[in-house]
Every structure is written in C-alpha cells, then in structure tokens.
Design an enzyme around this catalytic site. Sequence first.
Site, PDB file in Angstrom:
ATOM      1  CG  HIS A  53      -9.290  34.475  25.234  1.00 14.65           C
ATOM      2  ND1 HIS A  53      -8.817  35.573  25.724  1.00 14.65           N
ATOM      3  CD2 HIS A  53      -8.713  34.261  23.976  1.00 14.65           C
ATOM      4  CE1 HIS A  53      -7.929  35.985  24.819  1.00 14.65           C
ATOM      5  NE2 HIS A  53      -8.031  35.253  23.899  1.00 14.65           N
ATOM      6  CB  CYS A  80     -10.217  39.078  25.495  1.00 15.41           C
ATOM      7  SG  CYS A  80     -11.204  38.020  26.426  1.00 15.41           S
TER       8      CYS A  80
END
Length: 236
Positions: free
Chosen positions: A41, A115
């Site tokens: 992430h 993301c």
Amino acid sequence: MTEVFLHVYDVTNSASAKTNNAIVQLNRLLRDGMGLGGIFHSAVEVYDNEEWSFGYCDTGSGVFSCPSKANAVYSYRETISLGKTLLSRSRVTQILIELGREWPGYSYDLLSRNCNHFCDAFGERLGVQKLPAWVNRFAHAGDTAVEVAETTIKRLRQAKTDLVTASKMACRFVRCAASTSSVSSAMGAIDTLSSQRNNANVFRLSILKSPATFLSRNCLGSRGSENEVDHGKSRV
C-alpha cells in the site's frame, strides 16, 4: 517548493497474524531478496506531515488522508523521495479536491485503479517522478493479497505435512527392514541350528547304528551265520 515523499506499507490487514506475517516475509523475499516487488500500500506526503492515498468505499470519494507513516491498517515499511514540487500549498489543496472528485470510492479496482495508481496520478500532478516499478508490480492488493498469503501458508503447511509423513514412512521402512533383517538372521540361525541338530541326530544315529552292527560282527570273530548277524542288528 517542498519535497514529496512516498510512504510504502506492507498490506497486513488480515485478521490472521500468521497471514500478515506471511505477507511481510513474502515482500521481503520479492523486494529485498529478488528486487521484484511485493504486495504494498502506498501514500503520498506533501506539506503538513500528512499523507494521501486512495481506497474503496460505497459512496463518496475514495481519497483519504492520515498522519504520515501512521496508517493503522497496514505496516509501515519505508519512505522514498519522489523529488520536489514547485506547487504552492494552496495549489496542492486544489489538486486534492480535483482528485477527490475523479477518484470515487466505488471505482477502486485491485488491478487497474488502486492506491498505487492514485499515488502515481497525484505525483504526476505535482510534477515529481513516477513511483518505482516494484511498488505496483503486483497490482493485487487488499483481499487478493490476503488470499495469496493464505494460499502460501496452506501450501507450506501441506509441504510440511507431506515431509513429516514421508519421514514417518521412511522410519517405518527402516525399522521394518531392520526387523526383517533381524528375523531373517534369526531364522537363518534357527535353520542353521536346526540343520546342525539334524546333522547331530544323524551323526548320533550313525554312532548308535554303525558301531553296534560293527561290534556285533566283530564279537562273532567271523561273519558267522546270517541269523546271528541279523540278531545283532536287531538289537540296535
């Protein structure tokens, strides 16, 4: 002008500690050991020690922020400098408002709109370099990452089970072989002993029979009559 940072996290949002640990180990192997990438992430920091990223939600914008390096859902890994932006604080705020409209939460996609893709788009607007390729090389994040890790754990457990089973079978085989060898040796010894006993019995019978017949004939001093010889044999 201010420096722009990319904060990278290991995707450890599983309820299973073992799965999360497997993801961390997998990322270390793929990123540090092989230089390929991993399951990550990412979020961009620009001004105010706050980082911005993108995630799924049913309604509204998927763009969100939190204190830098402090996303509670994932495990912080490292920070990468993307260079410096010439944009002012107010312009960056305006860009974030625009991105908030362009990136609704329902548009989130594990493969094509996650993301890391958002951070790339944000960095492009800021005029800084793109994310390193390894950050988003494995575009599967979130639940897919968990599934990969869980599958890896299952395979490792199965491999361990197979190894233990094989070891047990090997031990049994060795024991059986040793036991069979012992039995064979014992049977061989018994057969030898039995053979020796049989030979001994034959020898004893020979001793008992032959000398008696021999003596009976010698005691006669001559071959004598057949009846006397037969009588001497009959005493044996």
